[in-house]
Design a protein around this motif. Structure first.
Motif, PDB file in Angstrom:
ATOM      1  N   PRO A 126     -10.820  48.509 -23.242  1.00  0.00           N
ATOM      2  CA  PRO A 126      -9.924  49.655 -23.016  1.00  0.00           C
ATOM      3  C   PRO A 126      -9.637  49.832 -21.515  1.00  0.00           C
ATOM      4  N   GLU A 172     -15.576  52.131 -29.240  1.00  0.00           N
ATOM      5  CA  GLU A 172     -14.557  52.094 -28.197  1.00  0.00           C
ATOM      6  C   GLU A 172     -13.332  51.448 -28.822  1.00  0.00           C
ATOM      7  N   SER A 173     -12.174  51.777 -28.337  1.00  0.00           N
ATOM      8  CA  SER A 173     -10.998  51.122 -28.907  1.00  0.00           C
ATOM      9  C   SER A 173     -10.681  49.878 -28.085  1.00  0.00           C
ATOM     10  N   ASN A 174     -11.042  48.710 -28.669  1.00  0.00           N
ATOM     11  CA  ASN A 174     -10.803  47.431 -27.998  1.00  0.00           C
ATOM     12  C   ASN A 174      -9.415  46.935 -28.360  1.00  0.00           C
ATOM     13  N   MET A 175      -8.858  46.161 -27.457  1.00  0.00           N
ATOM     14  CA  MET A 175      -7.512  45.643 -27.696  1.00  0.00           C
ATOM     15  C   MET A 175      -7.598  44.204 -28.205  1.00  0.00           C
ATOM     16  N   GLU A 180      -5.987  48.784 -36.145  1.00  0.00           N
ATOM     17  CA  GLU A 180      -4.656  49.397 -36.214  1.00  0.00           C
ATOM     18  C   GLU A 180      -3.700  48.524 -35.454  1.00  0.00           C
ATOM     19  N   ILE A 232      -0.828  48.283 -33.064  1.00  0.00           N
ATOM     20  CA  ILE A 232      -0.229  49.186 -32.074  1.00  0.00           C
ATOM     21  C   ILE A 232       1.222  48.827 -31.905  1.00  0.00           C
ATOM     22  N   SER A 255      -5.426  47.426 -32.124  1.00  0.00           N
ATOM     23  CA  SER A 255      -6.574  48.112 -31.530  1.00  0.00           C
ATOM     24  C   SER A 255      -7.707  47.981 -32.525  1.00  0.00           C
ATOM     25  N   ASN A 271     -11.496  49.155 -33.430  1.00  0.00           N
ATOM     26  CA  ASN A 271     -12.485  50.177 -33.115  1.00  0.00           C
ATOM     27  C   ASN A 271     -13.683  50.004 -34.044  1.00  0.00           C
TER      28      ASN A 271
END
Lengths: 143, 1177
Positions: free
Chosen positions: B920, B947-950, B983, B985, B1006, B1008
């Protein structure tokens, strides 16, 4: 006395066979020469025995049979020379000498440009030369 | 060997005699014969029998003048010494006989005296044995002394034998034995010395005695087991015998020779046995040579020559048997150079077969001598065979018993009488069978030694004997075998002899076909050029056909012609030769291995290699014969595998009306069909090619003399071999055809081609195939001149790089392992073709398919589509072949036409999919696994929990056509959904996105994760794509491409570092830069941090500091910064170090970059709000 000489080709086929006997045992000599090829095969193909004689062309006494003794000689092109004699005692040196002369005559005969290798030798001069060599055998002039 | 008497074949055994006390004899003789060396016992139960020991029979007056010796060896002498003349005589008395009663004592004394007087002349030794019942019985000393004195023997020669006690008896028997051995040895030595002295003093009246003495000394030496001495005297005996041949005049010459040879035979047998049993093989063979040489020439008069040959043959036979029974081997010490000065012997001389063969040869000599008319000439007529001839007491002598009243006297024979007797005896034996047996023995032995020529020579010997004995079928069988060898090696003279016999055998067996075959082969044999002409036509020496000459060959050929023409020659009639020619003709078949190839060989060559159906083609037929006289051929039939092409050639002289009407094919008249010796007869003919396929010439049949049909298998000149008999002949080589090229390469078969196909087969394809999609290859069949019947389309997929199959052998089990798969063939709907017909023979396999094609009339077309699916990138050759026949009849279905097309299709991967994980923005979790596994072998991505990882997914088009991307999604497996939320994005906004060749499309997700896991599986990436095709074409061919995402490591970070900083800064305007460190552990955490100066900023605050963070709280580090330069600027670098984990956290440069405006910017608020994809990329 030499009673018969023969040249035998690669496939054990006769290329030249001449008998020098008054008696009518020419056919017998054919048999004797043919049977002697077995001894040559045995001597040449037996690796254990041929080892010391690797470069030896003179094969020695092949086969004493009835009244005859057969001597053999193998050229390096695997052409076989055979000589049948009725002599009781033949010196090795005499036999070697004979074959050396015979070999020379053979080489001259097959060097003829009109001779096809592997065919029977029909040259008359070869026959005459062989007769001379045969006559001089053992008479002391050989050598 | 069995002909020799037993006593000659076994070594002599000493003989002792025991007299009296018969109850003891069994045990004594058993004890004597069981020991080494054994002793024979002559047991006499009573003294009254003892007179057989005396030599009363030939009591001579010593004063009488010496008689003339009438023989060399007495026949019974050896037997006598082995069975009747003991070396030791033992007189046995019971103890009570000599000790008690005086009358008994007197009796014993007189018995002893008698015995003494009997053995006196023989010089036998005397022993006295006293038999006691028990050991304890003491004999009076005076009795023993008296007995000894009576017997005149040493004290040790008087023995006491105890009867009852076993051990005592054995002891005394042993003692007895020792004394016997000693006395025997002394006796035989004495005897030997006595006779040796005579030899040394030359104290004999005739040379016969000298021989006899030698024999005796040798035998006495053998009794003593003194083998060298025995050997010496036997040899001496032979020497004397040999000298005797010229000198002796005792008997008439023929009988003299017979006697000498018979004796020499025995001597020689003894010497050979001694040498061979002594292991002296070389000496034995050398001795044998000498023996043979010295007796070879002693044939005697021609009338009795057969006796010599019989004797001579026996020498070989016996020596061969001796060698065989002693199983001699070539000694190692012998030089391996046989037949030279080092070693005068030859290999075969160690083999019994050699001797058997010679024995057979000499026995044959005997048979010839017997049959020879000269031997009978003198005998027949005046000389009656005398009665009652028997062999005399001397070895090798025969006498006549003459009866006059009561007296029977023995008279010598004259030579003539003897000869007729010997002849009559010899005629009683069938020598042939003995000769055959000897030859068979030699044949088997030579064959096992690998000497085939010798063996076959013996076989020929056997056959000749069978022939002589009149067993022609046996003879023929053997001759056939021998002829095979001579044919193979080209020994024509030998072959000629054998064929001569075979011819006679067939004549005798009444087999016309064989007779003609053998005769023709003989006539066609090459004559050995070097052979001397003009030998006498001695049939016994050259076989029944005489010596091979050209004239003889011509005669034999003429004989065959005569038989065929029905003309019987006088010679044939004499032989009662009744080979009747039947009405039917005789057939001889000559194939490529037949020996009759020298009689007729047919070479057939087509002038072309292939030909269109129906067009004319020329064929050369050449015939060659080695027969000496010209051969007239009446008719020549040439036969092909297609019988329409057969033709017949008829000689002009021949009346064509003779031809049978059933002969098929054309009939050609030729002027002359005569074959000349060794010249090719070349014929050329045009035939019309028949159906397509192979046209082969099978055979050429020649009809000779109207009766003989010779059917020759046709041979191609290219593969024709010279006959082994003629190829070594020095003659001009001729070729079967005039055209040299044809002579070397001509073939007897020709390919008749198919008619050209007039149907087009079109394969179409649009560029390379993409992996995953169903690739369509349209196939069109267009008839341009032929109508298509029962057409069949074969489809074959082959790896273009070779290797054939499209499956890797290891994965052959799984169906997925086919890289390329033929899914099916769909016909274009809307044609008139009914669906059922197509499906009829539709067989589809992974790489092979067969589809039937409906019947098409000229001008029609038909098409279908091949659906092929690629599972991997592979280049493939697509072979499509159409086979059809011109009409639907049975006959035409055999001749199918074929059209072949091929197409190479590349298989390509459409898209390469990549992915990348990002943390993030401006948040830096402390991921311990990453620090620990710094070695790098674990390449797993680590994600922080909660954590919201990309996740950035990129898809690159690597084809040459634009592709439509319909969707990109991540499909998580099963429980992955609860543990981690994914998700999208950004992604495909419209229905699809077009990806141009070699461009990339990216999509952001994303991730998470909600639970920690060391190897968490995110799921599969699913790409849904299709080709970007124009409207109107088939569009519903979406392909879903799946790719598995690698496993990731999800862990809970103990510390999370987040940076807070304004989105931009303005030159000279201060702002605050916060670094927040959140402790998510239940422990107190000590951290240290340091800030590095940056030239574009000035800041306030500590460069280095440490702090403690309480559990589950956050610590904030703040610095005030003033930017000094504008543009994108790097903030001062901050490093936070956790003491507990000894790990440093440094935010990445992208996270610590801020843009500095030179002055306050003016933003359009509406626009600034939009968040686009570009912002991130």
């Amino acid at each position: 006395m030499i009673v018969c000489v023969a040249v035998v080709g690669h496939q054990n086929n006769p290329l030249y066979l001449q008998s020098f006997t008054e008696a009518d045992d020419a056919l017998k000599l054919h048999h004797v020469v043919h049977c002697s090829l077995d001894v040559i095969d045995e001597r040449v193909n037996n690796p254990k025995r041929s080892a010391p004689t690797l470069n030896e062309t003179f094969l020695g006494l092949l086969y004493p049979t009835e009244n005859y003794k057969v001597y053999g000689y193998l050229t390096n092109t695997k052409v076989k020379f055979l000589m049948v004699t009725t002599d009781l005692d033949v010196k090795d040196a005499d036999a070697r000498n004979f074959f050396r002369k015979f070999h020379a005559a053979y080489v001259d005969a097959v060097s003829n440009p009109f001779h096809v290798p592997g065919k029977k030798i029909a040259s008359r001069s070869f026959g005459a030369r062989v007769s001379t060599i045969v006559k001089s055998f053992g008479s002391g002039t050989v050598g | 060997m069995e002909d020799y008497p037993e006593e000659l074949r076994t070594p002599p055994v000493s003989l002792v005699s025991i007299v009296g006390c018969p109850e003891m004899h069994a045990s004594i003789s058993a004890a004597l014969s069981s020991q080494q060396p054994p002793m024979n016992t002559l047991a006499l139960p009573d003294f009254a029998n003892a007179n057989i020991l005396s030599r009363t029979a030939r009591n001579r007056d010593p004063l009488a003048p010496p008689q003339a010796v009438s023989g060399i060896l007495r026949k019974d002498w050896l037997l006598k010494h082995r069975t009747r003349v003991p070396a030791v005589v033992a007189a046995m008395f019971r103890a009570d006989q000599v000790s008690g009663d005086p009358a008994q004592w007197l009796q014993a004394c007189s018995d002893l005296e008698n015995l003494k007087s009997m053995i006196q002349g023989r010089h036998s030794k005397l022993v006295v044995i006293l038999v006691q019942a028990q050991a304890g019985d003491e004999l009076g000393e005076e009795v023993i002394v008296a007995l000894r004195k009576r017997a005149e023997i040493d004290s040790k020669h008087l023995l006491v034998l105890v009867e009852s006690d076993e051990t005592e008896r054995n002891k005394s028997l042993l003692k007895l034995r020792t004394i016997f051995v000693e006395l025997c040895s002394a006796y035989y030595k004495e005897q030997g010395r006595r006779i040796k002295a005579r030899i040394e003093k030359r104290n004999f009246s005739s040379v016969e005695l000298s021989v006899r003495y030698c024999f005796k000394v040798a035998v006495y030496a053998e009794f003593r087991r003194d083998w060298p001495e025995a050997q010496k005297f036997y040899e001496e005996g032979v020497r004397v015998l040999r000298e005797m041949i010229g000198t002796s005049t005792r008997l008439p010459p023929a009988q003299r020779l017979v006697e000498i040879k018979a004796v020499a035979d025995q001597f020689h047998f003894k010497i050979s046995t001694l040498l061979l049993h002594g292991g002296k093989v070389i000496e034995a063979i050398t001795w044998f040579r000498k023996h043979i040489r010295s007796f070879e020439r002693l044939v005697g008069s021609p009338e009795v020559a057969f006796l010599h040959w019989e004797w001579f043959s026996r020498q070989f036979l016996v020596f061969g048997e001796l060698i065989e029974t002693t199983s001699t081997t070539v000694p190692d010490t012998l030089s391996p150079r046989f037949g030279t000065a080092d070693n005068a012997l030859t290999e075969w001389e160690f083999q019994p077969a050699y001797y058997y063969q010679l024995a057979a040869n000499y026995l044959r000599e005997k048979r010839c001598a017997l049959e020879c008319p000269s031997s009978r000439a003198n005998v027949t007529g005046d000389n009656e065979i005398p009665d009652s001839v028997m062999s005399s007491v001397y070895i090798g002598q025969y006498v006549r018993l003459f009866e006059q009243g009561d007296t029977i006297s023995v008279l010598p024979l004259s030579d003539a009488e003897y000869t007729s007797y010997a002849l009559s005896e010899a005629e009683r034996f069938q020598d042939s069978y003995e000769i055959i047996a000897l030859f068979r023995k030699a044949y088997e032995s030579f064959l096992s030694l690998g000497a085939t020529r010798m063996a076959f020579s013996c076989s020929a010997g056997m056959a000749i004997e069978y022939y002589a004995a009149g067993e022609f079928s046996n003879a023929k069988q053997l001759f056939d075998g021998v002829a095979g060898l001579y044919r193979q090696e080209g020994w024509t003279t030998l072959l000629w002899e054998i064929l001569g016999y075979l011819r006679e055998c067939s004549r005798k067996l009444n087999s016309l076909m064989n007779f003609i075959s053998y005769s023709l082969e003989m006539a066609a044999l090459p004559v050995f050029s070097g052979s001397v002409q003009g030998y006498s036509e001695n049939k016994s020496k050259c076989g029944p056909s005489g010596w091979p000459t050209i004239s003889r060959r011509e005669e034999i050929q003429q004989e065959v012609v005569n038989i065929l023409e029905g003309k019987h020659t006088p010679e044939v009639i004499d032989d009662e030769f009744n080979l009747e020619l039947t009405e039917e003709s005789t057939h001889i078949v000559i194939d490529q291995i037949s020996p009759l190839r020298i009689v007729l060989v047919a070479s057939v060559a087509f002038h072309d290699q292939s030909v269109k159906p129906g067009s004319p083609l020329s064929v050369s037929v050449s015939l060659l014969s080695h027969l000496p006289s010209p051969v007239m051929i009446d008719r020549l039939e040439v036969q092909f595998n297609q019988s329409d092409c057969n033709f017949v050639m008829v000689s002009a002289q021949e009346d064509s009306s003779m031809l049978n009407s059933h002969v098929d094919g054309q009939v050609v008249h030729s002027t002359s069909l005569t074959l000349f010796s060794n010249k090719w007869m070349r014929l050329r003919h045009e035939v019309k090619s028949g159906q397509s396929g192979k046209l082969e010439c099978l055979s050429v049949k020649a009809v000779l003399n109207k009766r003989l049909v010779v059917s020759c298998q046709a041979e191609s000149p290219a593969s024709m071999e010279d006959s082994p008999l003629w190829k070594f002949e020095d003659q001009v080589e001729t070729l079967p055809t005039k055209d040299t090229a044809l002579a070397f390469s001509g073939q007897k078969l020709i390919q008749v081609e198919e008619p050209d196909a007039q149907v087009d087969l079109i394969l179409d394809s649009n560029g390379p195939a993409l992996v995953g999609e169903v690739f369509i290859v349209p196939v069109t069949i267009l008839s341009k001149g032929h109508s298509v019947h029962s057409g069949e389309l074969k489809i074959n997929l082959v790896d273009a790089k070779g290797g054939g199959l499209l499956i890797s052998p290891t994965e052959a089990e799984e169906s997925e392992s086919h890289h390329v798969e033929l899914l099916g063939v769909s016909t274009v709907t809307g044609d008139e073709v009914s669906k059922e017909e197509v499906d009829n023979i539709k067989k589809i396999q992974y790489s092979f398919g067969v589809v039937s094609v409906p019947t098409l009339v000229t001008g029609d077309s038909w098409s279908c589509k091949l659906e092929i699916k690629w599972h991997g990138a592979k280049s493939v050759m697509l072979y499509v072949s159409l086979g059809y026949s011109l009409d639907s009849s049975e006959d035409a279905s055999l001749h199918r036409l074929n059209v072949h097309r091929s197409l190479q299709v590349e298989g390509k991967i459409p898209m390469i999919v990549g992915h990348q994980f990002l943390k993030p923005f401006r948040r830096e979790p402390l991921l311990l696994s990453r620090i620990r596994s710094s070695s790098g072998n674990d390449k797993k991505d680590s994600l922080a929990m909660n954590e919201s990882n990309m996740l950035i997914v990129s898809a690159r088009n690597c084809t040459e056509v634009p592709l439509r991307l319909h969707s990109i999604a991540i499909e998580s497996d099963g429980d992955g959904k609860q543990l981690c939320s994914v998700e999208q994005i950004s992604g495909i906004s419209n229905e699809y996105a077009v990806v141009a060749p070699s461009t990339e499309y990216k999509s952001i997700f994303s991730v998470n994760p909600r639970a920690s896991s060391p190897d968490f599986c995110l799921g599969e990436l699913c790409l849904n794509w299709s080709r970007d095709v124009r409207l109107g074409e088939n569009q519903d061919s979406h392909v879903i491409m799946k790719q598995r995402l690698p496993e990731v490591h999800i862990e809970e970070p103990p510390l999370v570092l987040s940076i807070e900083c304004p989105p931009y800064a303005i030159l000279g305007v201060p702002f605050t830069f916060y670094v927040k460190i959140h402790n998510s552990t239940p422990l107190l955490q000590e951290i240290k941090y340091s800030l590095v100066d940056s030239q574009n900023f000035v800041f306030s605050g500590a460069h280095n500091h440490a702090a403690f963070i309480l559990p589950k709280t956050e610590h904030t580090v703040s610095h005030k910064l003033v930017p000094l330069g504008s543009g994108s600027q790097q903030l001062p670098k901050i490093t936070v170090t956790s003491v507990r984990y000894s790990a440093a956290l440094t935010p990445p440069t992208t996270a610590t970059t801020v843009f500095v405006y030179p002055s306050e910017p003016k933003f359009n608020l509406e626009k600034s709000h939009s968040i686009s994809d570009e912002c991130v990329s």
